[in-house]
Design an enzyme around this catalytic site. Structure first.
Site, short mmCIF file in Angstrom:
data_model
loop_
_atom_site.label_atom_id
_atom_site.label_comp_id
_atom_site.label_asym_id
_atom_site.label_seq_id
_atom_site.Cartn_x
_atom_site.Cartn_y
_atom_site.Cartn_z
N CYS A 103 0.86 -1.18 0.00
CA CYS A 103 0.00 0.00 0.00
C CYS A 103 0.90 1.23 0.00
O CYS A 103 1.86 1.28 0.77
CB CYS A 103 -0.90 -0.02 1.24
SG CYS A 103 -2.00 1.41 1.35
N HIS A 145 -8.99 -3.91 -2.04
CA HIS A 145 -8.05 -3.09 -1.26
C HIS A 145 -8.40 -1.61 -1.38
O HIS A 145 -8.48 -0.90 -0.36
CB HIS A 145 -6.63 -3.37 -1.78
CG HIS A 145 -5.56 -2.54 -1.14
ND1 HIS A 145 -4.55 -3.07 -0.38
CD2 HIS A 145 -5.35 -1.18 -1.14
CE1 HIS A 145 -3.77 -2.08 0.06
NE2 HIS A 145 -4.23 -0.93 -0.39
N GLU A 146 -8.62 -1.14 -2.61
CA GLU A 146 -8.90 0.29 -2.81
C GLU A 146 -10.26 0.67 -2.23
O GLU A 146 -10.43 1.74 -1.64
CB GLU A 146 -8.82 0.67 -4.29
CG GLU A 146 -7.46 0.43 -4.95
CD GLU A 146 -6.30 0.98 -4.15
OE1 GLU A 146 -6.45 2.03 -3.50
OE2 GLU A 146 -5.22 0.35 -4.16
N HIS A 149 -10.18 1.45 1.42
CA HIS A 149 -9.70 2.79 1.78
C HIS A 149 -10.87 3.77 1.95
O HIS A 149 -10.78 4.71 2.74
CB HIS A 149 -8.75 3.34 0.71
CG HIS A 149 -7.33 2.87 0.84
ND1 HIS A 149 -6.56 3.14 1.95
CD2 HIS A 149 -6.54 2.16 0.00
CE1 HIS A 149 -5.35 2.61 1.78
NE2 HIS A 149 -5.32 2.00 0.61
#
Ligand code: NI
Length: 183
Positions: A103, A145-146, A149
């Site tokens: 990351c 993953h994104e 966020h």
């Protein structure tokens, strides 16, 4: 265009829930997306979410380079730079696999993180056109993953095995040694 400053783990902007984008076609959103793509490429990242550049809005950019696909028949997708604004993500099936992730907000480190192998996602781009679909493998992993966020979740919060967490150089060295030791 401009290279943006990336927030690192510990900064509160990475822990807050981001707000929906009111107008995905607005000029300032187009500029933000162009700057985020430039920033991602400069940092040689595979993805970047708006909160990572101190903008708490629900959008992210990503790309799938040929070297990131695992070779699995379902993991051969290669994508140029893509943007997803106001995304939704649905995990499909029960298949969860550990995949190595890094990351840009946690520089120098990587870890094996459990992710759904198959997902369906949707959103729009900066013209308002729909994007997304049903995807697997690295493509599915980077979107998860994104998307995390945007909800203030960083990959260590998803980890189940902290023995597979370390510095890039050390892990690469250990993997090379393990490979060399194979008969
Ligand atoms: Ni990240």
């Amino acid at each position: 265009m401009a290279i943006l400053k990336i927030a690192r783990m510990g900064h509160p902007v990475l822990l807050q829930r981001a707000e929906p984008v009111a107008d995905p076609t607005a000029p300032e959103i187009r500029r933000l997306v162009a700057d985020m793509i430039e920033t991602m490429e400069d940092a040689t990242g595979a993805g970047l979410a708006a909160p990572q550049v101190h903008v708490p809005l629900r959008l992210f950019v990503f790309r799938v380079n040929p070297d990131r696909a695992s070779g699995d028949a379902e993991d051969r997708a290669v994508l140029p730079n893509a943007v997803v604004i106001n995304p939704t993500v649905e995990l499909l099936g029960e298949d969860r696999r550990l995949r190595w992730e890094g990351c840009l907000s946690i520089p120098g480190l990587r870890a094996a993180v459990p992710r759904a192998w198959r997902i369906r996602y949707s959103g729009v781009d900066t013209t308002g056109a729909p994007v997304g679909g049903e995807v697997t493998g690295f493509h599915a992993g980077v979107v998860q993953h994104e998307y995390d966020h945007l909800d203030g979740i960083l990959y260590p919060m998803r980890m189940t095995d902290f023995s597979q967490f370390g510095f890039n150089e050390e892990i690469a060295r250990a993997q090379a040694l393990a490979q060399a030791a194979k008969p």
